[in-house]
Write an enzyme that holds these catalytic residues in place. Structure first.
Site, PDB file in Angstrom:
ATOM      1  N   HIS A  64      -9.358  -2.314  -4.408  1.00  0.00           N
ATOM      2  CA  HIS A  64      -8.327  -2.240  -4.201  1.00  0.00           C
ATOM      3  C   HIS A  64      -7.831  -3.270  -2.900  1.00  0.00           C
ATOM      4  CE1 HIS A  64      -6.165  -0.004  -7.273  1.00  0.00           C
ATOM      5  NE2 HIS A  64      -6.269  -0.897  -7.949  1.00  0.00           N
ATOM      6  N   ASP A  66      -5.733  -4.215  -0.516  1.00  0.00           N
ATOM      7  CA  ASP A  66      -5.458  -3.024   0.496  1.00  0.00           C
ATOM      8  C   ASP A  66      -6.510  -2.336   1.572  1.00  0.00           C
ATOM      9  OD1 ASP A  66      -4.347  -1.406  -1.090  1.00  0.00           O
ATOM     10  OD2 ASP A  66      -3.565   0.010  -0.185  1.00  0.00           O
ATOM     11  N   HIS A  67      -7.460  -2.833   1.210  1.00  0.00           N
ATOM     12  CA  HIS A  67      -8.092  -1.554   1.577  1.00  0.00           C
ATOM     13  C   HIS A  67     -10.323  -2.455   1.755  1.00  0.00           C
ATOM     14  CE1 HIS A  67      -7.129   2.561   0.482  1.00  0.00           C
ATOM     15  NE2 HIS A  67      -6.456   1.630   0.065  1.00  0.00           N
ATOM     16  N   HIS A 143      -9.597   7.316  -9.721  1.00  0.00           N
ATOM     17  CA  HIS A 143      -8.273   6.751  -9.454  1.00  0.00           C
ATOM     18  C   HIS A 143      -8.153   5.704  -9.703  1.00  0.00           C
ATOM     19  CE1 HIS A 143      -5.333   4.660  -5.887  1.00  0.00           C
ATOM     20  NE2 HIS A 143      -5.762   3.309  -6.010  1.00  0.00           N
ATOM     21  N   ASP A 214      -8.263   6.269  -2.047  1.00  0.00           N
ATOM     22  CA  ASP A 214      -7.370   6.685  -3.475  1.00  0.00           C
ATOM     23  C   ASP A 214      -7.886   7.574  -3.950  1.00  0.00           C
ATOM     24  OD1 ASP A 214      -5.842   4.503  -1.193  1.00  0.00           O
ATOM     25  OD2 ASP A 214      -5.078   3.743  -3.455  1.00  0.00           O
ATOM     26  N   HIS A 273      -2.210   6.498   4.325  1.00  0.00           N
ATOM     27  CA  HIS A 273      -2.038   5.710   3.588  1.00  0.00           C
ATOM     28  C   HIS A 273      -1.213   5.831   2.532  1.00  0.00           C
ATOM     29  CE1 HIS A 273      -3.247   4.171  -0.704  1.00  0.00           C
ATOM     30  NE2 HIS A 273      -3.766   3.171   0.360  1.00  0.00           N
TER      31      HIS A 273
END
Lengths: 322, 322
Positions: A64, A66-67, A143, A214, A273
């Site tokens: 993802h 945002d990572h 996830h 996550d 997070h």
């Protein structure tokens, strides 16, 4: 050991919190490891003592954005700063192809080799990746996309001679002990050949830290979490918001990770997070709500990470925020 | 009109300057246009009144990372904020494939359509792209990779009736004039059919702004620059540093762009995209060095952009920094 948080927001940045990024190093040491690299990670690094030339390994938990969207810019800036040393990236295989596509589309030439390791090939196995000062192993999580946690076990602590064992083996004190302390092989007067490394004791037990991506199923890490000094895990929502959103997002609530950490007797828990809906203060939902919920279920040492927080883990496993 | 600088550093960010990004809008209007989108552009936007839901067009000048690595995160955050309206991106064709590869590798689903226009197909032609409040045309520049400038010509100014022409055409004042002012077609008592749009005068001449990507040959824009209100151009180095680095980087010096702007009688010149070697103050090379060199060759209104600077261009073409 030090943990330096570079981003503590989930999904999108806020004015005070960037998306995921976390640095790990031996306290004061120059080599360091980066776990996740959301957009703007290189910007946050400008406010730390960490140097892109001494970054040795990047561990990405999942694909993802945002990572991982900070990877191209961070790699480019390392090149512009003159980096020549190879850099290891452990992460989902799809990111290797994406980085190659990025280099091609944007004419990005790195002046150093990238060594890419597919995290899925390591997950759940006994294999570890050797970094300077740490052995790295991988835990599979749950996830919306394959997601992983990384366990860092300290290596290279200074050692002292095991005097009791030397005496039990009838090895008398003398100049020989100095050579044994340096880990050399030595021939004794009686003809025995002994290895100094067999007579060394680390000054402290190796410290262990687990940093998770996550994950909506904390039970997956319960077994390993029982032996760590620090667990870093997401707590994206409180349980009330998690219930409202349903199972789609596949994140942990403060309650679910706190319960797991309590059951596993994790001594130090750092939550991160956080959904941008939780503000740092004021009216409405705040980070304090997540903290209070976690504190209700977990009685160990609890911290809710803020950007640029520096945590120090001492040799006896005590964690403090600097 | 307003220009809001989101990043003014070249190559890598510094503590005070992000990499390239520049917003353009009618003063106080909600729709806006973004020119370049370096990493961290979405972070800078959090400190402006600009909303990702009202971003209508993104113009990318060239493929180098410091001008486009912020795209994936910005597009993702717009989606997370609930954007549904289509978004136009004008840029090098390679970026369309890169964005598709990014979406696939990182499981990024946008809830809105992207409309991609290849900038090379527009360059140097009379074609323009219509945005809300602006017509956009493209100028080819010279850099290590194909690079482009964008010219924005204001549209949609309020109008008044051309009374002199109405009188000359024997159209008497009356209720009819109200319909003509709304741009309607009207049948006169004498049977003539006339179009209100033929009798409207804009309250002020359309303002023009050129925003350039990286470019080592300012002469390429000299002709068009002669008619603009504002020219925004890179001045990566002073001439002394440019001489030292040789022709490899293919950037403009303060001297070269200032000379061009002076020859073309550009009324307002904003310089940006400064090498991180120039500090904001203190010892060593500073932004002041670039400003002094440019001021030596250019006598018009000169600004050296800083991050989050807001420039206001008034109806008569006067530029001020807010």
């Amino acid at each position: 050991m030090e943990l330096i948080f570079l981003g503590t927001s989930s999904g999108s940045p806020t004015k005070s919190r960037n998306v995921s990024g976390l640095a790990l190093r031996k306290s004061g040491a120059r080599p360091w490891i980066l776990v996740d690299c959301g957009e703007g990670t290189q910007h946050r690094l400008l406010h730390t003592p960490l140097s892109l030339s001494r970054l040795q390994t990047i561990c990405i938990t999942h694909v993802h954005g945002d990572h991982c969207y900070g990877l191209p810019g961070l790699l480019a800036s390392a090149a512009m700063a003159g980096r020549r040393a190879p850099l290891t990236i452990i992460g989902p295989a799809a990111l290797q192809g994406w980085l190659e596509a990025t280099q091609e589309a944007t004419h990005l030439t790195l002046g150093y080799p990238l060594h890419f390791i597919d995290v899925a090939a390591l997950a759940g196995r006994q294999d570890w990746v050797v970094a300077e000062g740490f052995n790295i192993t991988v835990l599979p999580l749950s996830h919306r996309v394959p997601s992983f946690g990384y366990e860092f076990v300290e290596t290279g602590q200074p050692c002292k001679l095991d005097v009791d064992r030397l005496k039990a083996d009838n090895i008398e004190p003398g100049p020989l002990w100095g050579r044994l302390q340096r880990g050399e092989r030595v021939t004794l007067a009686d003809g025995r050949v002994i290895d100094g490394r067999d007579y060394l004791l680390a000054l402290w037990a190796p410290r262990k830290v687990i940093i998770c991506g996550d994950n909506d199923n904390p039970a997956l890490i319960a077994e390993r979490a029982g032996s760590v000094d620090v667990l870093v895990h997401e707590a994206t929502f409180t349980q009330a918001i998690a219930n409202k959103l349903g199972t789609g997002p596949q994140h942990s609530s403060a309650m679910s990770i706190a319960q797991c950490a309590a059951e596993a007797s994790v001594p130090n828990l750092i939550l991160t997070h956080f959904s941008p809906r939780y503000k740092d203060g004021g009216a409405g939902l705040t980070i304090k709500d997540i903290e209070q919920e976690a504190g209700h279920y977990y009685g160990g040492i609890l911290f809710l990470a803020r950007d640029l927080d520096v945590f120090h883990l001492d040799r006896s496993g005590g964690l403090s925020r600097r």
